[in-house]
Design a protein around this motif. Sequence first.
Motif, PDB file in Angstrom:
ATOM      1  N   PRO A   1    -151.521 -37.994  70.957  1.00  0.00           N
ATOM      2  CA  PRO A   1    -151.877 -36.734  71.617  1.00  0.00           C
ATOM      3  C   PRO A   1    -152.061 -36.930  73.119  1.00  0.00           C
ATOM      4  CG  PRO A   1    -153.756 -37.605  70.400  1.00  0.00           C
ATOM      5  CD  PRO A   1    -152.589 -38.513  70.109  1.00  0.00           C
ATOM      6  N   MET A   2    -151.625 -35.946  73.890  1.00  0.00           N
ATOM      7  CA  MET A   2    -151.847 -35.980  75.326  1.00  0.00           C
ATOM      8  C   MET A   2    -153.353 -35.934  75.590  1.00  0.00           C
ATOM      9  SD  MET A   2    -148.845 -36.044  76.795  1.00  0.00           S
ATOM     10  CE  MET A   2    -147.883 -36.752  75.490  1.00  0.00           C
ATOM     11  N   ALA A   3    -153.757 -36.458  76.732  1.00  0.00           N
ATOM     12  CA  ALA A   3    -155.182 -36.541  77.082  1.00  0.00           C
ATOM     13  C   ALA A   3    -155.735 -35.197  77.566  1.00  0.00           C
ATOM     14  CB  ALA A   3    -155.377 -37.605  78.159  1.00  0.00           C
ATOM     15  N   PHE A   4    -154.944 -34.152  77.514  1.00  0.00           N
ATOM     16  CA  PHE A   4    -155.357 -32.821  77.966  1.00  0.00           C
ATOM     17  C   PHE A   4    -154.672 -31.794  77.076  1.00  0.00           C
ATOM     18  CE2 PHE A   4    -151.524 -34.093  80.074  1.00  0.00           C
ATOM     19  CZ  PHE A   4    -150.707 -32.983  79.945  1.00  0.00           C
ATOM     20  N   THR A   5    -155.138 -30.553  77.140  1.00  0.00           N
ATOM     21  CA  THR A   5    -154.448 -29.453  76.468  1.00  0.00           C
ATOM     22  C   THR A   5    -153.992 -28.472  77.542  1.00  0.00           C
ATOM     23  OG1 THR A   5    -156.513 -28.246  76.127  1.00  0.00           O
ATOM     24  CG2 THR A   5    -155.749 -29.638  74.307  1.00  0.00           C
ATOM     25  N   MET A   6    -152.940 -27.770  77.243  1.00  0.00           N
ATOM     26  CA  MET A   6    -152.417 -26.795  78.194  1.00  0.00           C
ATOM     27  C   MET A   6    -153.384 -25.615  78.290  1.00  0.00           C
ATOM     28  SD  MET A   6    -149.596 -28.159  79.276  1.00  0.00           S
ATOM     29  CE  MET A   6    -148.658 -26.892  80.099  1.00  0.00           C
ATOM     30  N   ASP A   7    -153.631 -25.197  79.518  1.00  0.00           N
ATOM     31  CA  ASP A   7    -154.464 -24.033  79.766  1.00  0.00           C
ATOM     32  C   ASP A   7    -153.814 -22.819  79.099  1.00  0.00           C
ATOM     33  OD1 ASP A   7    -155.044 -21.582  81.840  1.00  0.00           O
ATOM     34  OD2 ASP A   7    -156.749 -22.968  81.652  1.00  0.00           O
ATOM     35  N   GLU A   8    -154.640 -21.890  78.671  1.00  0.00           N
ATOM     36  CA  GLU A   8    -154.113 -20.713  77.972  1.00  0.00           C
ATOM     37  C   GLU A   8    -153.054 -19.983  78.798  1.00  0.00           C
ATOM     38  OE1 GLU A   8    -155.802 -16.959  75.373  1.00  0.00           O
ATOM     39  OE2 GLU A   8    -157.203 -18.378  76.272  1.00  0.00           O
ATOM     40  N   SER A   9    -153.219 -19.945  80.102  1.00  0.00           N
ATOM     41  CA  SER A   9    -152.252 -19.251  80.967  1.00  0.00           C
ATOM     42  C   SER A   9    -150.937 -20.013  81.119  1.00  0.00           C
ATOM     43  CB  SER A   9    -152.866 -19.008  82.348  1.00  0.00           C
ATOM     44  OG  SER A   9    -153.057 -20.236  83.025  1.00  0.00           O
ATOM     45  N   LYS A  10    -150.890 -21.271  80.675  1.00  0.00           N
ATOM     46  CA  LYS A  10    -149.691 -22.111  80.835  1.00  0.00           C
ATOM     47  C   LYS A  10    -149.056 -22.502  79.494  1.00  0.00           C
ATOM     48  CE  LYS A  10    -149.891 -22.497  85.321  1.00  0.00           C
ATOM     49  NZ  LYS A  10    -148.830 -22.017  86.174  1.00  0.00           N
ATOM     50  N   ARG A  11    -149.498 -21.888  78.421  1.00  0.00           N
ATOM     51  CA  ARG A  11    -149.027 -22.323  77.093  1.00  0.00           C
ATOM     52  C   ARG A  11    -147.555 -22.031  76.835  1.00  0.00           C
ATOM     53  NH1 ARG A  11    -154.522 -21.509  73.877  1.00  0.00           N
ATOM     54  NH2 ARG A  11    -155.603 -23.196  74.976  1.00  0.00           N
ATOM     55  N   THR A  12    -147.061 -20.932  77.328  1.00  0.00           N
ATOM     56  CA  THR A  12    -145.634 -20.646  77.141  1.00  0.00           C
ATOM     57  C   THR A  12    -144.795 -21.660  77.908  1.00  0.00           C
ATOM     58  OG1 THR A  12    -146.081 -18.301  76.813  1.00  0.00           O
ATOM     59  CG2 THR A  12    -143.825 -18.908  77.397  1.00  0.00           C
ATOM     60  N   GLU A  13    -145.205 -21.948  79.150  1.00  0.00           N
ATOM     61  CA  GLU A  13    -144.498 -22.941  79.952  1.00  0.00           C
ATOM     62  C   GLU A  13    -144.560 -24.316  79.284  1.00  0.00           C
ATOM     63  OE1 GLU A  13    -146.636 -20.697  81.146  1.00  0.00           O
ATOM     64  OE2 GLU A  13    -145.957 -19.942  83.080  1.00  0.00           O
ATOM     65  N   GLY A  14    -145.716 -24.635  78.703  1.00  0.00           N
ATOM     66  CA  GLY A  14    -145.865 -25.902  77.990  1.00  0.00           C
ATOM     67  C   GLY A  14    -144.925 -25.997  76.798  1.00  0.00           C
ATOM     68  N   ALA A  15    -144.753 -24.874  76.102  1.00  0.00           N
ATOM     69  CA  ALA A  15    -143.841 -24.861  74.949  1.00  0.00           C
ATOM     70  C   ALA A  15    -142.406 -25.120  75.390  1.00  0.00           C
ATOM     71  CB  ALA A  15    -143.948 -23.523  74.215  1.00  0.00           C
ATOM     72  N   VAL A  16    -141.981 -24.469  76.478  1.00  0.00           N
ATOM     73  CA  VAL A  16    -140.619 -24.669  76.986  1.00  0.00           C
ATOM     74  C   VAL A  16    -140.424 -26.130  77.387  1.00  0.00           C
ATOM     75  CG1 VAL A  16    -139.003 -24.069  78.843  1.00  0.00           C
ATOM     76  CG2 VAL A  16    -140.336 -22.269  77.707  1.00  0.00           C
ATOM     77  N   ALA A  17    -141.409 -26.695  78.090  1.00  0.00           N
ATOM     78  CA  ALA A  17    -141.299 -28.085  78.535  1.00  0.00           C
ATOM     79  C   ALA A  17    -141.259 -29.047  77.349  1.00  0.00           C
ATOM     80  CB  ALA A  17    -142.466 -28.433  79.458  1.00  0.00           C
ATOM     81  N   ALA A  18    -142.085 -28.814  76.336  1.00  0.00           N
ATOM     82  CA  ALA A  18    -142.111 -29.705  75.164  1.00  0.00           C
ATOM     83  C   ALA A  18    -140.784 -29.672  74.413  1.00  0.00           C
ATOM     84  CB  ALA A  18    -143.270 -29.337  74.242  1.00  0.00           C
ATOM     85  N   VAL A  19    -140.198 -28.483  74.275  1.00  0.00           N
ATOM     86  CA  VAL A  19    -138.897 -28.362  73.596  1.00  0.00           C
ATOM     87  C   VAL A  19    -137.819 -29.069  74.412  1.00  0.00           C
ATOM     88  CG1 VAL A  19    -137.079 -26.734  72.933  1.00  0.00           C
ATOM     89  CG2 VAL A  19    -139.446 -26.277  72.312  1.00  0.00           C
ATOM     90  N   CYS A  20    -137.819 -28.857  75.704  1.00  0.00           N
ATOM     91  CA  CYS A  20    -136.832 -29.517  76.572  1.00  0.00           C
ATOM     92  C   CYS A  20    -136.979 -31.028  76.504  1.00  0.00           C
ATOM     93  CB  CYS A  20    -136.997 -29.035  78.005  1.00  0.00           C
ATOM     94  SG  CYS A  20    -135.977 -29.930  79.185  1.00  0.00           S
ATOM     95  N   ALA A  21    -138.219 -31.514  76.603  1.00  0.00           N
ATOM     96  CA  ALA A  21    -138.465 -32.961  76.565  1.00  0.00           C
ATOM     97  C   ALA A  21    -137.992 -33.550  75.246  1.00  0.00           C
ATOM     98  CB  ALA A  21    -139.952 -33.248  76.790  1.00  0.00           C
ATOM     99  N   THR A  22    -138.266 -32.882  74.146  1.00  0.00           N
ATOM    100  CA  THR A  22    -137.839 -33.381  72.838  1.00  0.00           C
ATOM    101  C   THR A  22    -136.327 -33.502  72.777  1.00  0.00           C
ATOM    102  OG1 THR A  22    -139.793 -32.597  71.656  1.00  0.00           O
ATOM    103  CG2 THR A  22    -137.780 -32.847  70.358  1.00  0.00           C
ATOM    104  N   GLY A  23    -135.629 -32.547  73.361  1.00  0.00           N
ATOM    105  CA  GLY A  23    -134.166 -32.595  73.376  1.00  0.00           C
ATOM    106  C   GLY A  23    -133.612 -33.767  74.174  1.00  0.00           C
TER     107      GLY A  23
END
Length: 158
Positions: free
Chosen positions: A66-88
Amino acid sequence: MSDAIKRQRALTVFETLCAVLDRNEWKYDRDDEQLVVRFGLYTEDLPVHYIFIVDEARQMLRLASPMAFTMDESKRTEGAVAAVCATGCLRDGCFDYDLRTGRIVFRLTASFLDSEFGEGMIHYFIRCTNAVVDHYNDKFDAINKGTMSVQEFLDSES
């Protein structure tokens, strides 16, 4: 495969994991009943957390980091896009992302069913996790803090 054989194979993998950590003189917590090991290491910037699970039923070694932080509620959509891109972009493993909580976890698995399993696999899990998490944790954190846009992240990965 009988339950006794599954248990013995799982215990062998668990002991191999603990032996590698002992030889490296890394401190860790172990749960001998659940066959779980937890520890952490520091990379150049943020810590890397490891949760190794020896899955007796499935005959798999699973790692969650697990990452040492969680995405702020205002950044969760951006976090989802980044996580999907990174996985690819990954050769092995994936990022699991919880949109409700903003939690990002790097995950890696390997089966030891009907196969030889040695210390090399443990070393690979640790090196791979270090490299992947060290590469992405600061980028995910920058998106979270607003110092990197999702477009900048996508551009950096292409």
